[in-house]
Design a protein around this motif. Structure first.
Motif, PDB file in Angstrom:
ATOM      1  N   GLN A   1       0.831  -1.206   0.000  1.00 35.95           N
ATOM      2  CA  GLN A   1       0.000   0.000   0.000  1.00 35.95           C
ATOM      3  C   GLN A   1       0.865   1.255   0.000  1.00 35.95           C
ATOM      4  N   LYS A   2       1.989   1.202   0.724  1.00 35.97           N
ATOM      5  CA  LYS A   2       2.864   2.367   0.780  1.00 35.97           C
ATOM      6  C   LYS A   2       3.549   2.590  -0.560  1.00 35.97           C
ATOM      7  N   ILE A   3       3.984   1.519  -1.206  1.00 31.93           N
ATOM      8  CA  ILE A   3       4.611   1.641  -2.522  1.00 31.93           C
ATOM      9  C   ILE A   3       3.636   2.263  -3.520  1.00 31.93           C
ATOM     10  N   ARG A   4       2.409   1.773  -3.523  1.00 36.33           N
ATOM     11  CA  ARG A   4       1.401   2.290  -4.463  1.00 36.33           C
ATOM     12  C   ARG A   4       1.058   3.742  -4.167  1.00 36.33           C
ATOM     13  N   ALA A   5       1.035   4.092  -2.871  1.00 36.96           N
ATOM     14  CA  ALA A   5       0.715   5.475  -2.498  1.00 36.96           C
ATOM     15  C   ALA A   5       1.805   6.450  -2.917  1.00 36.96           C
ATOM     16  N   ASN A   6       3.007   5.935  -3.143  1.00 31.14           N
ATOM     17  CA  ASN A   6       4.121   6.791  -3.545  1.00 31.14           C
ATOM     18  C   ASN A   6       4.404   6.710  -5.049  1.00 31.14           C
ATOM     19  N   ASP A   7       3.384   6.337  -5.801  1.00 29.95           N
ATOM     20  CA  ASP A   7       3.443   6.355  -7.265  1.00 29.95           C
ATOM     21  C   ASP A   7       4.513   5.441  -7.848  1.00 29.95           C
ATOM     22  N   SER A   8       4.840   4.376  -7.141  1.00 29.27           N
ATOM     23  CA  SER A   8       5.684   3.337  -7.710  1.00 29.27           C
ATOM     24  C   SER A   8       4.813   2.123  -7.980  1.00 29.27           C
ATOM     25  N   GLU A   9       5.366   1.149  -8.680  1.00 27.03           N
ATOM     26  CA  GLU A   9       4.606  -0.042  -9.018  1.00 27.03           C
ATOM     27  C   GLU A   9       5.248  -1.271  -8.383  1.00 27.03           C
ATOM     28  N   THR A  10       4.406  -2.229  -8.011  1.00 26.78           N
ATOM     29  CA  THR A  10       4.899  -3.467  -7.439  1.00 26.78           C
ATOM     30  C   THR A  10       4.011  -4.622  -7.877  1.00 26.78           C
ATOM     31  N   ALA A  11       4.584  -5.788  -7.879  1.00 25.32           N
ATOM     32  CA  ALA A  11       3.851  -7.028  -8.100  1.00 25.32           C
ATOM     33  C   ALA A  11       4.396  -8.045  -7.114  1.00 25.32           C
ATOM     34  N   VAL A  12       3.602  -9.064  -6.838  1.00 24.93           N
ATOM     35  CA  VAL A  12       3.992 -10.108  -5.890  1.00 24.93           C
ATOM     36  C   VAL A  12       3.991 -11.448  -6.615  1.00 24.93           C
ATOM     37  N   ILE A  13       5.055 -12.212  -6.405  1.00 26.26           N
ATOM     38  CA  ILE A  13       5.101 -13.572  -6.934  1.00 26.26           C
ATOM     39  C   ILE A  13       5.364 -14.518  -5.775  1.00 26.26           C
ATOM     40  N   CYS A  14       4.623 -15.625  -5.736  1.00 24.20           N
ATOM     41  CA  CYS A  14       4.712 -16.540  -4.608  1.00 24.20           C
ATOM     42  C   CYS A  14       4.444 -17.970  -5.085  1.00 24.20           C
ATOM     43  N   LEU A  15       4.641 -18.911  -4.201  1.00 29.44           N
ATOM     44  CA  LEU A  15       4.378 -20.303  -4.532  1.00 29.44           C
ATOM     45  C   LEU A  15       2.887 -20.558  -4.670  1.00 29.44           C
ATOM     46  N   ASP A  16       2.107 -19.990  -3.773  1.00 33.58           N
ATOM     47  CA  ASP A  16       0.655 -20.051  -3.879  1.00 33.58           C
ATOM     48  C   ASP A  16       0.048 -19.017  -2.949  1.00 33.58           C
ATOM     49  N   TYR A  17      -1.195 -18.655  -3.188  1.00 31.60           N
ATOM     50  CA  TYR A  17      -1.881 -17.701  -2.327  1.00 31.60           C
ATOM     51  C   TYR A  17      -3.374 -17.984  -2.334  1.00 31.60           C
ATOM     52  N   SER A  18      -4.008 -17.514  -1.260  1.00 26.91           N
ATOM     53  CA  SER A  18      -5.468 -17.607  -1.175  1.00 26.91           C
ATOM     54  C   SER A  18      -6.004 -16.202  -0.990  1.00 26.91           C
ATOM     55  N   GLY A  19      -6.641 -15.909   0.123  1.00 24.69           N
ATOM     56  CA  GLY A  19      -7.205 -14.579   0.333  1.00 24.69           C
ATOM     57  C   GLY A  19      -6.127 -13.538   0.562  1.00 24.69           C
ATOM     58  N   THR A  20      -6.392 -12.315   0.105  1.00 23.60           N
ATOM     59  CA  THR A  20      -5.449 -11.224   0.307  1.00 23.60           C
ATOM     60  C   THR A  20      -6.124  -9.983   0.873  1.00 23.60           C
ATOM     61  N   SER A  21      -7.329 -10.129   1.409  1.00 21.00           N
ATOM     62  CA  SER A  21      -8.101  -8.947   1.780  1.00 21.00           C
ATOM     63  C   SER A  21      -8.298  -8.792   3.281  1.00 21.00           C
ATOM     64  N   ILE A  22      -7.635  -9.592   4.087  1.00 17.63           N
ATOM     65  CA  ILE A  22      -7.935  -9.591   5.520  1.00 17.63           C
ATOM     66  C   ILE A  22      -7.565  -8.280   6.203  1.00 17.63           C
TER      67      ILE A  22
END
Length: 383
Positions: A25-46
């Motif tokens: 959230q901090k990266i996005r708020a500072n006008d930079s871009e990010t992506a996440v890569i992982c082995l697996d994921y489920s929910g991300t909204s907690i």
């Protein structure tokens, strides 16, 4: 700046995942871009909504996906399970590492035969201690050797990192035990600047005199809940009217329940299980004191600032980096590690001081801002 974050798993609930969410959230708020890569994921909204960036997995097309994102740098949330992928990516992109936990094969630096902290560097002796000193969790020799090799691979990747970020002096020390150059290691504010003012203690108003104790976290041996149970038993012998709520789940839960029953504390200690973030807030609100009794070499423990932000005093064991919170926030009380009697005494001290007049928050700007340091300084030096 385009930053690719790497994590092993992204599921609802873990401290590492929560930090990644907040950093995103901090990266996005500072006008930079990010992506996440992982082995697996489920929910991300907690933690307040969808993460808001591209989520990739290490599937068959992962190399093409990474190339399409065109990262300027890699930010590795260190895990032994992603060393192979990080090793490959580090050949193309500058690597920066965030160490959330200790990096020995067992991942705890805890000898469970006597609950002692291991201060050795990773080596072949680890394979012996895995069983003799019980630092491993009863895994097959093949799995023990795999984790040993992964630990070695992790330390090799540190040597390739442009910078290594840790949250506490204790974690810095653990890397130095592994032979990592201290000049590579930087302390950073794991709260990402959120602890500018934690405020006074929020005392609970109710008619009864019951002292409500709260534990929030995984139920594993190294989290030390067994010592909290013994401390509750000690407090009962002193005539303290008390209730303890244990929020979380894990492989050690059945043994903890048996310990509670053996000590005849079932009516005083309540196992709640896993709950979502909204319900956790309610448990914080009703608590008088939060206890973090970890006996392993814990890095920082985000539950501590979380509890203080909820207006609760926190009692911790002097284990790993937990005690360092007492230099940054008020109403953090430190008990001797693996000492249930001292834990009981420290809980009573916290109880008596809950109503003291509020002093200024102790939080120090002694750590780097990882966002500013990483994106505005370190990355620019390598691009």
């Amino acid at each position: 700046m385009r930053l690719l974050q790497i994590i092993d798993k992204y599921h609802d609930g873990g401290g590492k995942e929560r930090f990644l969410y907040d950093l995103t959230q901090k990266i996005r708020a500072n006008d930079s871009e990010t992506a996440v890569i992982c082995l697996d994921y489920s929910g991300t909204s907690i933690w307040g909504g969808e993460i808001g960036c591209e989520m990739m997995t290490f599937d068959k097309a992962w190399r093409d996906n990474v190339q399409a994102f065109k990262p300027d740098a890699l930010l590795w949330h260190v895990s032994p399970n992603t060393t192979d992928e990080v090793k490959e990516l580090a050949l193309k992109y500058p690597l920066f590492s965030i160490v959330h936990n200790v990096t020995c094969p067992a991942g705890t630096r805890l000898f469970r035969d006597k609950d002692e902290i291991c201060m050795c560097s990773t080596g072949l002796k680890c394979m012996v201690n895995w069983y003799v000193r019980r630092c491993g969790i009863n895994k097959a020799p093949k799995e023990a050797f795999r984790l040993f090799k992964k630990s070695q691979a992790t330390h090799d990747l540190f040597k390739q990192s442009k910078a290594i970020y840790v949250a506490t002096q204790a974690m810095k020390q653990s890397l130095e035990w592994e032979g990592i150059d201290p000049n590579q290691i930087k302390l950073f504010d794991i709260t990402l600047g959120s602890l500018t003012d934690v405020g006074p203690i929020n005392n609970v108003t109710r008619q009864d005199t019951i002292l409500n104790i709260l534990y929030v976290g995984r139920l594993s041996y190294n989290k030390g809940v067994q010592y909290l149970i013994s401390a509750i038993s000690e407090l009962k012998t002193r005539g303290i009217d008390i209730a303890c709520y244990i929020v979380g789940g894990g492989w050690y839960e059945d043994r903890l329940i048996n310990l509670v029953e053996d000590k005849e504390l079932r009516q005083f200690i309540h196992f709640i299980g896993k709950v979502d973030s909204v319900k956790i807030k309610q448990y914080y609100q009703n608590a008088d004191i939060v206890v973090v009794p970890s006996i392993w070499y814990e890095a920082a423990g985000l539950v501590v600032p979380e509890a203080r932000q909820a207006g609760k005093p926190v009692v911790v064991f002097d284990s790993g980096g937990l005690s360092e919170w007492s230099h940054m926030m008020n109403h953090i009380y430190v008990a001797k590690r693996k000492d249930s009697f001292d834990l009981a005494n420290t809980i009573l001290t916290a109880k008596e001081q809950r109503h003291t007049e509020y002093n200024d928050n102790l939080f120090r700007t002694m750590y780097t801002d990882i966002y500013q340091d990483l994106l505005e300084q370190d990355c620019e030096n390598y691009l």
